[in-house]
Design a protein around this motif. Structure first.
Motif, PDB file in Angstrom:
ATOM      1  N   ARG A 156     -28.339 -13.426  10.261  1.00 20.86           N
ATOM      2  CA  ARG A 156     -29.027 -14.694  10.517  1.00 20.86           C
ATOM      3  C   ARG A 156     -30.334 -14.666   9.729  1.00 20.86           C
ATOM      4  N   ARG A 157     -30.245 -15.142   8.510  1.00 20.77           N
ATOM      5  CA  ARG A 157     -31.380 -15.072   7.605  1.00 20.77           C
ATOM      6  C   ARG A 157     -32.446 -16.106   7.961  1.00 20.77           C
ATOM      7  N   LYS A 158     -33.695 -15.712   7.712  1.00 18.18           N
ATOM      8  CA  LYS A 158     -34.815 -16.646   7.881  1.00 18.18           C
ATOM      9  C   LYS A 158     -34.956 -17.544   6.651  1.00 18.18           C
ATOM     10  N   GLN A 171     -22.648 -19.727  12.322  1.00 23.02           N
ATOM     11  CA  GLN A 171     -23.897 -19.426  13.014  1.00 23.02           C
ATOM     12  C   GLN A 171     -23.798 -18.176  13.892  1.00 23.02           C
ATOM     13  N   ASP A 172     -22.568 -17.766  14.236  1.00 24.19           N
ATOM     14  CA  ASP A 172     -22.414 -16.577  15.070  1.00 24.19           C
ATOM     15  C   ASP A 172     -22.083 -15.326  14.262  1.00 24.19           C
ATOM     16  N   ASN A 173     -22.298 -15.359  12.929  1.00 21.84           N
ATOM     17  CA  ASN A 173     -22.246 -14.129  12.134  1.00 21.84           C
ATOM     18  C   ASN A 173     -23.414 -13.218  12.513  1.00 21.84           C
ATOM     19  N   TYR A 210     -30.197  -5.632  12.624  1.00 16.12           N
ATOM     20  CA  TYR A 210     -30.235  -7.076  12.409  1.00 16.12           C
ATOM     21  C   TYR A 210     -31.259  -7.459  11.337  1.00 16.12           C
TER      22      TYR A 210
END
Length: 283
Positions: free
Chosen positions: A272-274, A267-269, A69
């Motif tokens: 999830r980049r900051k 959003q559920d990919n 992740y």
């Protein structure tokens, strides 16, 4: 904008008809040499005792972890499934054991960033009507001799979904890719049938929302290309590659691009980049 689209009407027609397009000699031998030498340096510097994260398209639910992740915004190293013996030790040098390096080479490493953010790539995306494209992930794929794992039939939009769907894969051959060493295979025109399923990340980890359809292998055609060729892949195209059982590697540099104008990142990919990625251009 200083760039202009670089695909001809015939090339665009072929892409929209087949779902993929081969652009021969897209990259110079000097650019390829620079990327391969840089990857050699990255591998030499990699401490393989720090992680044993494995990448497998057959069982991504099992092999996905925090290291995977977090790689969305890092340069991370993933091993082949068959790189280890029964005791968990590498069976060959680390340079011949890595499946891929990802997923932010295009953003972090200057050599890969230079190619990824080049005018010729932006011109290609402009031809495909991208308005505000971002590179959402990059991978250096080794397809190691003898143990290079298969990539099962899939669609890129499954993993990198926007609403509406906008993903395009850009697959650069850094070595000749043949049926012997694990070239791409695709079902021409399969993109016209739309997205089959999605790869979801939720509180239980990652999983597909539907089982995989069964595909007739006779429908796939090989996409054999010379080093320096770029394969442009529609996000809904069904494609795969077989295990590399030959004595030759099949290095490739792969980018995936999505638009950020008039569409929304799901959003559920799994990514999830900051920090949001910078667009290549805005038109």
């Amino acid at each position: 904008m200083a760039i202009a689209g670089n695909l001809s009407p015939d090339q665009l027609d072929s892409f929209h008809s087949q779902g993929f397009l081969v652009l021969e000699a897209f990259t110079s031998p000097e650019e390829i040499d620079a990327m391969r030498k840089r990857m050699d340096q990255l591998l030499d510097d990699f401490d393989c005792s720090s992680t044993t994260s494995i990448f497998s398209t057959r069982d991504q639910q099992r092999t996905s972890d925090d290291y995977f992740y977090d790689s969305a915004e890092k340069v991370s190293f993933f091993f082949e499934e068959k790189a280890f013996d029964n005791d968990g030790n590498l069976k060959q040098p680390k340079q011949l054991s890595i499946n891929k390096v990802g997923h932010a080479l295009h953003e972090i490493d200057p050599v890969f960033k230079e190619f990824s953010c080049s005018d010729k790539l932006s011109s290609l995306l402009l031809s495909l009507d991208y308005k505000r494209p971002v590179i959402i992930q990059s991978m250096y794929i080794f397809k190691q001799p003898g143990i290079g794992g298969e990539v099962v039939p899939h669609q890129d939009n499954s993993f990198l979904y926007t609403e509406p769907a906008t993903c395009t894969g850009l697959w650069l051959a850094l070595e000749d890719a043949t049926t012997t060493n694990g070239c791409l295979w695709a079902i021409p025109g399969s993109h016209k049938k739309g997205l089959v399923r999605r790869f979801i990340r939720d509180e239980n980890g990652v999983h597909f929302d539907k089982p995989s359809p069964s595909y007739d292998q006779k429908d796939f055609v090989p996409v054999e290309v010379k080093s320096g060729s770029l394969v442009v892949i529609h996000g809904d195209l069904i494609h795969q590659s077989y295990e590399n059982q030959s004595s030759k590697s099949r290095h490739a540099y792969s980018l995936h691009v999505v638009d950020t104008a008039g569409c929304k990142w799901a959003q559920d990919n799994w990514i999830r980049r900051k920090v949001d990625p910078e667009p290549l251009y805005v038109s």
